[in-house]
Structures are given as C-alpha cells and as structure tokens.
Design an enzyme around this catalytic site. Sequence first.
Site, short mmCIF file in Angstrom:
data_model
loop_
_atom_site.label_atom_id
_atom_site.label_comp_id
_atom_site.label_asym_id
_atom_site.label_seq_id
_atom_site.Cartn_x
_atom_site.Cartn_y
_atom_site.Cartn_z
N ASP A 569 -36.07 -5.68 24.25
CA ASP A 569 -35.41 -6.80 24.03
C ASP A 569 -35.36 -7.65 25.54
O ASP A 569 -36.41 -7.65 25.92
CB ASP A 569 -33.81 -6.55 24.04
CG ASP A 569 -33.08 -7.46 23.28
OD1 ASP A 569 -32.93 -8.73 23.76
OD2 ASP A 569 -32.50 -7.12 22.04
N HIS A 606 -28.93 -10.64 26.59
CA HIS A 606 -28.98 -10.27 25.03
C HIS A 606 -29.22 -8.75 24.92
O HIS A 606 -28.70 -7.96 24.28
CB HIS A 606 -30.06 -11.13 24.24
CG HIS A 606 -30.11 -10.94 22.88
ND1 HIS A 606 -30.85 -9.86 22.34
CD2 HIS A 606 -29.32 -11.34 22.00
CE1 HIS A 606 -30.55 -9.71 21.01
NE2 HIS A 606 -29.87 -10.88 20.70
N SER A 782 -28.00 -9.43 15.62
CA SER A 782 -28.28 -8.87 16.88
C SER A 782 -27.34 -7.77 17.20
O SER A 782 -27.55 -6.67 17.95
CB SER A 782 -28.64 -9.68 18.01
OG SER A 782 -29.61 -10.27 17.75
#
Length: 856
Positions: A569, A606, A782
């Site tokens: 990620d 994220h 996600s």
Amino acid sequence: MQGQPAQPGFSDRSSPWPVVAAVLVGCWTVAVTVGTQTGGWLTDQVLLSFGRDRLGWLWPVLGLATVVLAGTPALLLAVLPRSGAVRATGRAWLIGALALGVLTLLRVVPPVHHEAYLAALAGAAVLSALAVRWSARRWAYPGLVGSVGGPAPTGDGDATRPEATGNGDATRPEATRDGDATRPAATGNSEPVGRRGRRTGPVPLLAVAAGLALLLPWAWLGALGGLLETVLALLAAAALGVLAATLLDAPFWSPFAVGRPPRPARLVLVGGLVAGVALLLLAAGTGQSGAQLPALLTLPPVGFALAALWAAAWRPAADPAEAIRAGRTATGWLVGLAALGPLAFTDPEEISLLLVGTRDIPFWVATAAGVGLAVAVLVAIGYAVLLARPTARTPNRRVAAVAAVVLLVAFGVVDLGPGQPGLYGERLFVVLRTQADLSDLPAAAPGRAGRDARAAEVYRRLVTTAEQSQGDLLRGLNRLRLDPVSYYLVNAIEVDGGPAVRAWLARRPEVARVLVSQRLRPLPAPAGQNRGSAPKPTGPEWNIRQIGADRVWSQLRVTGTGIVVGSSDSGVDGTHPALRAGFRGGDDSWYDPWDDTQSPTDQGGHGTHTVGSAVGRDGIGVAPDAQWVGCVNLDRNLGSPAHYLDCLQFMLAPFPAGGDPFTDGRPERAPQVLTNSWGCPPIEGCDQRVLRPATAALDAAGIFVVAAAGNTGPWCASIDDPPAPYPDVLTVGAVDSQRRVAEFSSRGPVPGGSGKPDVLAPGVEVVSAMPGGTYAALDGTSMATPQVAGVVALMWSANPALVGDVTRTRQILRDTATAATPTYRSDSPSDACGAPSNVTGAGQVDAYAAVRAAQQ
C-alpha cells in the site's frame, strides 16, 4: 459593404455598436473556451475516479462546439462591420477557434501515449500555420496578406491598410519606398535594423528574455519527462509559436496602431486584449487534457507583451520588412517559450483529482500557473511602460542580449538548484511469452511447514524460468543502456524507452506484449503527511462488532497470534501506538521501492489505515495480535505495473534491504495473508492480464491474497482493475452499518465467469489508524478488505493446520457469510448486474462463524 472601405481604427465613424459587439463576442469567447476546457477535464477526472473508460468522442465534440459557439460570432465580426480593427479582431478569433478545433481532435490519442500526442501536436500546429498562410495567398484575405509578404491590397473592404488618400491623410502610416502600409512612421533615434544585415535585433531578444521569465516557475516547480518526450515538447512548443506568429502578424496589429498621430498605447491596450483572446483559443488546444489548464492562465497576458514588442519593432525600423520580421520572430519565441512550460514540465496524467488530496502534482501545477500568470502580467506591464510610451526608446541590442543571457542563466540555476533536474520519463514493462509452469507442484503437508516448502518450490521455479528466458533480451537491453530491471513473479522486464524501443521490443519473438510503466515526476517539496482528526477509540469499533471479531477474542480466545499479514500500500507508520508492537521486525519486513526508506513510514495514510483495520490494537483491528510486514507500492496514489510487482515479489520471498530478489529471497519468511487495497487501471499502464501470473503463483505458494473490489459502483461489471477480477484472489466489497451494499462498492460480473465480489465487509465510516498517532474514519472497499484479511489471520491462528489451504479457507468464508442487502443504480433491469450475487457476493463475512468453522 461594397463601395464602403473599412476604417482603419478600432471605431466605426457611423456607430459605436461594432465595438460593443466585439467586446461582447470577446467575453463570450472567453466564457465558452474556459467552460468547455474545464468541463471536459472534470468529465475525464470524474470518469477516472469512477473507473470508467475515457470518452473518445468527448474532446472532438467539445472542440466542434467551441468552433461553432465562438467561431460563429467571430465570423460575423470578420465580415460585417466597417471598422478595420473590428474586422481584424473577428478574423483573428475565427482562425483561433478553427485552430482550437483542429488541435482538440488530437486528444483522442490516449494520455499514456504522450510522445505520440506531442508529435501530432507539433505536426498539426505547423500544418495549421501553413493553411493560414496558404488561405491568405489563395483568397487574399485582407487581414492576412501581409503575413506572407507583399503589400496589402487596396480597394473596398481592406481592413488592414489605411485608405491611401494623399499627403494630407493623417490616419495612414508613413509610406515607404517598398509600398508597405502596415508600418507606422519611423520614430526615435535607435539604429535601423536593416542597415546591419540580419543580426538579431533587440525586439526578438527581449521576447526571448520574457519567454525565459515565464519558464522560471516551471523550472522551479516542475520536472521534465523522458528525452524523447522533452524533445517533442520543444518541437510542439516551437510549432505553436509559428502558428501564433502567423496568426498575430503585422496585418493583425496594424489597424490598432494607426491614428493621428499613431498611438502605441492603443496598440498595447486594445491590440493586446484582442491578441490575448486569440492566444486563449490557442492555449485551449495546447496539451493533453489537464495540461491546457495552466496554459489558459499564462498565455493570454502574453498578448499585451507582444503588442509592446510590435510597437518597439515598428518605431525604430528604417526597413519595414525588417520590422515585420522582428515582430514575427518575437511572437514565435515568446509564445513558444510560454507554451513550453505546461507541455514539457508536467505529465498530464498527473494533473488528476486522484492526487488532489495532498500537495502533489496538481497543487504544484496550479502554483506554477499562478506564478506564471503574475510573471506574465509583470512582463506585460513592464514592456508596455518600457516600449510603448510615445517617448520611449527601445533598448539597444546589447542590453536586450544581456537580459536574455541573464534569464537563460537564471533558468539553468533554478532548474539545477531548487528545481528537479534530470529526465523522468515513463518506462516500459515487457511481458515475456514464457511463464513458469506451476501446474504439477507436489502436494504440500498441512500447516506452516508445508506452506513454507511449497512457497520455496514456487520461488525456485519462477526464478529459474526468468533466468533461462531473459538472458538474450537482457544482453541487448544492456548494450543499449536501457537500464533493465528483471522480474520473476511475472516473467517480465522493465526498461527505459519510448515508441521506437517499444516497437523494437514488440517484434522480438520472446516478447508477448509491451506496456507502459508509469513513473511519477518528483515534487519540489514533500507532499506532507496526511493525518486524521477522529478521537481515539475506547473499545471495539462498530465494524469490529458487526462482523463478530470481538466475540472471537472474548469467547474463542483467538486474536491472531502466530500469523503475519503483509500489506502492499502507501506504507505504514511504524511508530503508531496501535501498530508499533505488531511489526515483525528483522531486515526483511519492510521494502520501499519508491524512496528506499529503511523503516516503516507512510505519507498518504491509506496504508496505515488498512493495516490498522487488519491487525491494529485498541479496538480497530480484527486480529490485534497478528504481526505485519509492509511494502510501498503506491507512494502517491498512482502506481505502475512494476512497482505493484516489486511488492508482490517481496511478499512471496522477502529479502534484506539492498538484497537481490532473485538470489536473496526468503520464501520461508513470506507472510501468510496479503491485504491489497489497490487496483491497477489502464492509466497506470496495466491491462487485464498483466498481474495474472503473479496472483496465480502466490495462490500456488499457499499465500492467501485478499483484494479490494474497487470503488467504481454502482455500475455493473465495474470490478475490472487487476487483481480484483482474478479467480485466485478473494475480492471484497463494502457494506454500511445497516448491512446494505455501499453504492460505491464495485460489482460483477467479471469476464471468465468467476463470482465477484466474493464477500463483503464494513467499508463506510470505518475508524482506523492514521500517521502521527492519529485516527480517521474513511470509506471504501479499501477499508473493508483488510478486515477480511484479519478474519483469515484469526482462522489460521485458531487452526494452524489450515495455514496454506487457500481453497478450503475461501470456501469457509463464503459458507459462513451472512446476508447483506443489495443496492442498485436504478430500477432498470440492466442495472441489476445479472444476479444479486454480483452485488453482494456470498454476503458479509462473519468472523465468529468462520473461526468456529476453521476450528472444526
């Protein structure tokens, strides 16, 4: 109008309405042009954010609409009024609108093929300039004849040359020996240009200086692409300069210069304003979707500087042809350099809403455009004061040359100093025909030992296949110094190169296909770290309770101990209190192929959020006692096939920092479960098949791969970006707190008949970790995906004999899932996606039921 010659000035002696009409048409043209360009770019970005394909017809239609909406009133201005200046205005805007229509057609070229677009732009601009010149010769358009040499015609309708009336005509520039009527009377005491041959005079040098000043913000805040891309951008900018010099030639300026006596101020104020609108039209066609937006700001003010330079060119020239040549050259240089910044120092694919959340490329492009606008305004004011006052004197050639040289040196200093020197073009991802055969792997013993042995055999076969099949190609690539990087998880090579290299590679027998591997251009300053503002959780979050993970902890006494979850990620903040204790550690638990950081870090947030949802403590993670390892595959929210593969290889066989993936891989250290909250769309260079061998190999190695379905719902068949459509990954959609499928959650069906999504998990307002010890509530598949990875970690922790049995684990997750409520785009049968299972999959994952089943 027959028998009524046009008046030379920007006025009509019988009525003021033509001037009013010109003002209204100018405002209308600006509104239409800016509206269509920003609207078209926003449409592209909305489609991109929803995972939809570009509309190939969008820009041709918008170009045609602009031609009709802006060109029609311009045509009326060009033929109806008696005022010569109004008619010259209409002609310039009409030709600008037609040029915009032609240049906009080029945006049918996909943005990923930027070199092809720039080459087409250069060719189209040159052909447009030739067409304007040819039409002037063929049809003797009064406003354009002077641009191709020769005197302006006489007779009715001539709008560029004052009517010859005799010695007493005070509205006509002084006649010269060659009959040129586009030049005002020679004034001042500067040295005549024509008496010293063809040396570059002060006016073109001043234009070069101004153009370099406009380039300074781009040298500071932008970065160049590849060598070929940069050369083609130079050619395209030069061609646009030629087009502008053809459009804004002496016959365009002369109606604004005449008067009693000639008034340079009117030439600058009125002529510059008209030229600015014409340049706005050219700017709208300059660059792919996104690159034209900064040009819309920086090019129009150049019109006023051009007017001042033309005033200076006309004042001292003894030879009118030399004066016209100087003004024409100045126009080409100034417009070409002004257009070069957005064309060469930005990648239009990076001027994207996908990067707006941080101080990334869109922020710096907007900053460069704003600074460029300020510079353009200052240059216009300075040149107007310096060159366009009746008593002003043009600087001599030496002063102008010194100014140009100083700014050229300043450009180099800025680029090499605070700028980002070097070339940052895209690379090519070469997929070879031969891929490793993993079909006859020996049966593995149950549990961790069996999984490790199977992973080691998969690693050995993959590396052997790559080494045996890549040798000849690598030798050729090294001879050409194309900086090849080999991969084994997919038998592929990443190399430098443009269209010529791509064509050469595509013809080689061992090559299956060649894709573009995106490379982000560097930033002038770090983008800054995203942080959250949610309060620290005080117990299991709603999503943890909804899937029953808290019951697994309290009733089954299973928390994920002994399992390692791998995250590919944006990175992970390894210092976060909820994550610090879970990092596996050692020299093979962190890899950053983007920036080579040596310890877990995360700028975007994220990755920190997703890892927190999988293994975070303090009530945010599903398996709080599982460990994690991390890899950065998405540094700034845009990736590439090569960097996605870098991380997937690391997850199959981790290696120490600085190690060779081919020789230093440790498959026995591979994490058992992978969470992947990303997808590789075409804009990043991926096609549907590119990562298929990678997920097949991970599956064969007994590594459980979980992938996000995507956030491109509620459209059907929107699970399309790798790896989500692949049958050997568990694809996860999102639900809200009412167990309703989130509207943004992507849906099936997918090609090949695989049921997608497989399962669902909470993905709306999910609270998890963010960099700097903070927390945030985020939406997306996600957020749902790592929770399912956490459930797998709980299952394998509860029953170590199940580790590596990917097929059985998937089946348990599907069999124990609970019902979820589907949502649809509309009540139309075409929006039902074929069956509810293409929206809900097997339903929402149930951690408690899945772990109980795993134990049994």
